[in-house]
Design a protein around this motif. Structure first.
Motif, PDB file in Angstrom:
ATOM      1  N   LEU A  55       0.829  -1.213   0.000  1.00 19.89           N
ATOM      2  CA  LEU A  55       0.000   0.000   0.000  1.00 19.89           C
ATOM      3  C   LEU A  55       0.860   1.258   0.000  1.00 19.89           C
ATOM      4  O   LEU A  55       0.547   2.228  -0.703  1.00 19.89           O
ATOM      5  N   GLU A  58       2.154   1.736  -3.487  1.00 18.18           N
ATOM      6  CA  GLU A  58       1.099   2.192  -4.392  1.00 18.18           C
ATOM      7  C   GLU A  58       0.771   3.667  -4.170  1.00 18.18           C
ATOM      8  O   GLU A  58       0.607   4.426  -5.126  1.00 18.18           O
ATOM      9  N   VAL A  59       0.662   4.081  -2.917  1.00 20.47           N
ATOM     10  CA  VAL A  59       0.349   5.488  -2.617  1.00 20.47           C
ATOM     11  C   VAL A  59       1.503   6.382  -3.044  1.00 20.47           C
ATOM     12  O   VAL A  59       1.294   7.430  -3.669  1.00 20.47           O
ATOM     13  N   SER A  61       3.684   5.845  -5.362  1.00 21.97           N
ATOM     14  CA  SER A  61       3.704   5.885  -6.817  1.00 21.97           C
ATOM     15  C   SER A  61       2.631   6.832  -7.348  1.00 21.97           C
ATOM     16  O   SER A  61       2.888   7.635  -8.257  1.00 21.97           O
ATOM     17  N   ALA A  62       1.435   6.767  -6.785  1.00 29.20           N
ATOM     18  CA  ALA A  62       0.347   7.643  -7.222  1.00 29.20           C
ATOM     19  C   ALA A  62       0.676   9.112  -6.933  1.00 29.20           C
ATOM     20  O   ALA A  62       0.422   9.989  -7.761  1.00 29.20           O
ATOM     21  N   CYS A  78       1.957   3.193   6.693  1.00 31.11           N
ATOM     22  CA  CYS A  78       0.708   2.441   6.663  1.00 31.11           C
ATOM     23  C   CYS A  78       0.694   1.471   7.842  1.00 31.11           C
ATOM     24  O   CYS A  78       1.700   0.823   8.130  1.00 31.11           O
ATOM     25  N   ILE A 101      -5.703  11.348  -3.091  1.00 29.22           N
ATOM     26  CA  ILE A 101      -4.963  10.358  -3.881  1.00 29.22           C
ATOM     27  C   ILE A 101      -4.730   9.094  -3.054  1.00 29.22           C
ATOM     28  O   ILE A 101      -4.932   7.978  -3.526  1.00 29.22           O
ATOM     29  N   ALA A 102      -4.299   9.272  -1.813  1.00 31.91           N
ATOM     30  CA  ALA A 102      -4.046   8.124  -0.940  1.00 31.91           C
ATOM     31  C   ALA A 102      -5.328   7.330  -0.702  1.00 31.91           C
ATOM     32  O   ALA A 102      -5.330   6.099  -0.747  1.00 31.91           O
ATOM     33  N   ALA A 105      -6.388   4.846  -3.505  1.00 28.83           N
ATOM     34  CA  ALA A 105      -5.575   3.654  -3.788  1.00 28.83           C
ATOM     35  C   ALA A 105      -6.325   2.397  -3.339  1.00 28.83           C
ATOM     36  O   ALA A 105      -6.894   2.357  -2.248  1.00 28.83           O
ATOM     37  N   GLN A 106      -6.320   1.399  -4.188  1.00 27.61           N
ATOM     38  CA  GLN A 106      -7.029   0.153  -3.902  1.00 27.61           C
ATOM     39  C   GLN A 106      -6.452  -0.515  -2.660  1.00 27.61           C
ATOM     40  O   GLN A 106      -5.232  -0.679  -2.532  1.00 27.61           O
ATOM     41  N   VAL A 108      -6.733   0.624   0.492  1.00 30.68           N
ATOM     42  CA  VAL A 108      -6.558   1.556   1.607  1.00 30.68           C
ATOM     43  C   VAL A 108      -7.855   1.596   2.420  1.00 30.68           C
ATOM     44  O   VAL A 108      -8.931   1.855   1.876  1.00 30.68           O
TER      45      VAL A 108
END
Length: 118
Positions: A55, A58-59, A61-62, A78, A101-102, A105-106, A108
């Protein structure tokens, strides 16, 4: 603990994260407010730790793709699916945008947005 700092240590994960966070925060202290993350996580399995590390990645990166934290000491952490954002960004609008944005994320479960701005 799985904590990474945006913009300066994108490729690091879990084991190296704590040392990288403290040195990155110190190196930015002259330019920006320093960021101190002293959170302990208690995982029941390696899978829980790995999920949080994923997670974070992913966050981060986003946020990097969006550019909202470019040049600012933003820390992403996280704990059991809840993302913690801390550090400094340019404006209140950027802080809210980073939180959005956070949250998008899938996987979260929630976001604690403690970002400040100058």
């Amino acid at each position: 603990m799985a904590t990474l700092v945006i913009g300066s240590s994108i490729g690091l994960l879990a084991a190296n994260a704590r040392a990288e966070t403290s040195t990155t925060g110190a190196s930015n202290s002259a330019e920006h407010d320093s960021v101190n993350v002293a959170t302990e996580h208690h995982y029941n399995s390696p899978a829980e730790r790995a999920n949080d590390a994923l997670l974070i990645t992913e966050v981060k990166s986003a946020l990097a793709d969006d550019g909202v934290a470019d040049g600012y000491p933003v820390v992403v952490d996280c704990d059991h699916g809840t993302v913690l954002l801390s550090g400094v960004v340019k404006s209140a609008r950027d802080a809210k945008h980073a939180g959005d944005i956070a949250a998008a994320a899938q996987g979260v479960a929630g976001v604690k947005n403690q970002l400040t701005w100058h």
